[in-house]
Write an enzyme that holds these catalytic residues in place. Structure first.
Site, PDB file in Angstrom:
ATOM      1  N   LEU A   1       0.822  -1.218   0.000  1.00 31.75           N
ATOM      2  CA  LEU A   1       0.000   0.000   0.000  1.00 31.75           C
ATOM      3  C   LEU A   1       0.855   1.266   0.000  1.00 31.75           C
ATOM      4  CD1 LEU A   1      -2.690  -1.148   2.623  1.00 31.75           C
ATOM      5  CD2 LEU A   1      -2.440  -1.789   0.220  1.00 31.75           C
ATOM      6  N   HIS A   2       1.879   1.263  -0.864  1.00 33.85           N
ATOM      7  CA  HIS A   2       2.771   2.413  -0.962  1.00 33.85           C
ATOM      8  C   HIS A   2       2.896   2.927  -2.401  1.00 33.85           C
ATOM      9  CE1 HIS A   2       4.914   0.417   2.712  1.00 33.85           C
ATOM     10  NE2 HIS A   2       3.796   1.039   3.071  1.00 33.85           N
ATOM     11  N   PRO A   3       1.796   3.179  -3.114  1.00 33.91           N
ATOM     12  CA  PRO A   3       1.920   3.694  -4.485  1.00 33.91           C
ATOM     13  C   PRO A   3       2.541   5.088  -4.479  1.00 33.91           C
ATOM     14  CG  PRO A   3      -0.355   3.831  -3.745  1.00 33.91           C
ATOM     15  CD  PRO A   3       0.393   3.053  -2.699  1.00 33.91           C
TER      16      PRO A   3
END
Length: 561
Positions: free
Chosen positions: A476-478
């Site tokens: 969850l680190h775009p």
């Protein structure tokens, strides 16, 4: 500016997330400046947001969440990977796992080595990390003591947390007392954005105090359709935004700047809807090209992770807390006293290691959890177990974000291309093998049951690759879809001051402007970037550069640990 006209502001900030709330606070410190903060989602009043252990609930539904999914990923068995993004005051800082990690100093040195980004070195960024933070354990050369963002460190009361750290030591990895301080490399206790038992999002840290000022207006459920530019201006000048209001859109004007803080998915989406992007793709959708920037939505990077899960022989894991009566007791203690299992994110130990000799700074990250369960709670535990979340930090795969239509209500096409390179596959194989080695150490002897996932039969490169294709998920680190860079860089979208190339009075301030993803979670870096850029926008002298050193393994070229 006079406050008499409610629809004219000095600055309009689009997105009340990790960066947008910081900007709203810092810009309105000047009482002469009038700021409007627009958020597409609702307020953040839910107990499921503020109770740290309940973060799986807002992650798993669309109430506070854009609830995005990728296109079928070509190197992941065609799976559509879940990509939650905050749609609420506080943005993703209101729905994330609350892990506070800054990244490695060499990440920022790498940024600064690129043309036009010399002022993004570690020495330039560290003062803003400190400025942003109040650390419960106290301030030092690396950690802050007077900032609005409260950061605490896990108590590690469950013996499995210390077993993980000790097993790492037995496997040859150092213990680090502060992976956000001098030494990232190693295993140790982890920090979280939790204060007095509550999630400390940027809505809590920055927005709540700023909302008391008369020069800040916050509007929720305000979906921005596009940025509006002054007709005939050269270069095109942003003069405001259109906000969807039923069947029509209202124009709200900005006298100084429009600032996009929608994150790595929504900021490039809004730029494209506004006519800034790949001209061929914009024309195909019938959009007028305002600025032909082919890099908009490109360079998408993310951290992929997998779980290494093991059954636990002792009934000491969080599985005991999963029955309804236990949850009721945990919730009651948290509501009454702000303590207990409800007051932590449960990621209390973790760390960073290097996958092989010749890697200069850690390229694998761990989050340890004393339970075997999916990150968003969608696969509930059915037994006592523990797990390490592990994945590569600097992926070489690149993806994109592209709008499907001219409607701001339609989710864009997101493709990460996870595991699209042999380097990424090699690092993930190492991640599983090195984690198994840590779990095999004597510190886990009293706890270690059977391997759950991957099973013992998963051994060869081909078997591990198949396991990753089927089971790995986004951390969850775009990031990086509006990357900073010089005007000579054909893929750069913004300059080193976050101004969008080819237009004026328009900036992007969020994780999308990272030129490359950092080695760690992104909430703390996004906050730091907003703190630093707020000074830039206000024309303030930057904070003095730090002289604090950072650790690099003295034998990194020849030793893996």
């Amino acid at each position: 500016m006079s406050a008499a006209n409610p629809d004219r502001f000095d600055y309009i900030i689009v997105g009340a997330g990790s960066a947008g709330c910081v900007l709203a606070n810092r810009l309105t410190e000047d009482p002469q400046v009038r700021v409007l903060l627009l958020e597409a989602g609702p307020g953040d009043r839910s107990l499921f947001i503020h109770m740290p252990s309940a973060f799986a609930y807002p992650l798993a539904n669309d109430r506070f969440n854009w609830y995005y999914h990728s296109e079928p990923e070509p190197f992941m068995n065609g799976r559509r990977i879940y990509c939650p993004r905050g749609r609420v005051l506080g943005g993703s800082s209101s729905i994330n796992g609350m892990v506070y990690i800054r990244g490695h100093a060499l990440d920022y040195e790498g940024w600064a080595a690129q043309p036009g980004l010399a002022h993004w070195s570690y020495a330039d960024c560290l003062p803003y990390f400190r400025h942003a933070e109040t650390r419960a354990k106290g301030a030092d050369d690396y950690r802050g003591g007077s900032g609005p963002l409260h950061v605490s460190t896990g108590a590690c009361r469950n013996p499995l947390y210390d077993a993980f750290i000790e097993a790492g030591r037995q496997a040859g990895y150092a213990r680090t007392e502060d992976m956000n301080g001098h030494r990232q490399e190693g295993l140790g206790p982890m920090d979280m954005t939790v204060h007095k038992g509550r999630r400390w999002s940027t809505a809590m840290a920055h927005l709540r105090p700023a909302m008391k000022r008369p020069n800040l207006q916050v509007r929720t459920r305000a979906l921005v359709a596009r940025v509006v530019f002054e007709p005939g201006s050269s270069p095109p000048r942003a003069i405001g935004v259109e906000v969807v209001n039923g069947a029509h859109a209202d124009l709200i004007r900005a006298e100084r700047e429009v600032i996009l803080s929608g994150g790595a998915i929504n900021s490039p989406q809004l730029l494209q809807l506004s006519g800034i992007g790949n001209p061929d793709e914009l024309r195909r959708l019938g959009l007028k090209v305002v600025a032909p920037l082919r890099g908009v939505g490109e360079n998408l990077q993310d951290h992929l992770e997998t779980y290494v899960q093991v059954a636990c022989k002792e009934p000491i894991t969080l599985y005991s807390a999963m029955n309804p009566l236990a949850k009721l007791k945990i919730g009651a203690e948290w509501l009454l006293r702000g303590t207990g299992l409800g007051a932590t994110n449960h990621f209390e130990s973790g760390g960073f290691i290097r996958s092989e000799a010749g890697v200069k700074h850690p390229d694998l990250q761990y989050h340890f959890l004393p339970m075997a369960i999916s990150y968003d709670g969608s696969s509930p535990a059915s037994f006592h177990g523990y797990q390490a979340h592990v994945g590569p930090m600097r992926p070489t795969s690149r993806g994109h974000v592209k709008i499907r239509s001219v409607s701001p209500k339609e989710a864009p096409r997101i493709l990460f291309n996870y595991m699209g390179t042999e380097q990424d596959r090699k690092e993930m194989r190492a991640a599983i093998r090195l984690t198994r080695e840590i779990f095999a150490q004597p510190a886990f002897d009293r706890f270690r049951g059977a391997a759950v996932s991957p099973g013992d039969e998963v051994r060869s490169d081909a078997q591990i690759d198949a396991h990753i294709r089927e089971h790995a998920e986004s951390a969850l680190h775009p990031s990086c879809t509006c990357r900073m860079g010089s005007a000579d860089d054909p893929m750069a979208v913004t300059d080193g001051s976050a101004r969008v190339h080819g237009v004026s009075a328009l900036r992007v301030v969020d994780a999308s402007i990272m030129p490359d993803v950092v080695s760690g979670n992104l909430n703390a870096p996004a906050i730091m970037m907003a703190e630093k850029l707020a000074d830039t926008i206000r024309g303030r002298t930057p904070l003095p550069r730090s002289t604090a050193p950072y650790f690099v393994h003295p034998h990194w070229q020849t030793q893996q640990r």
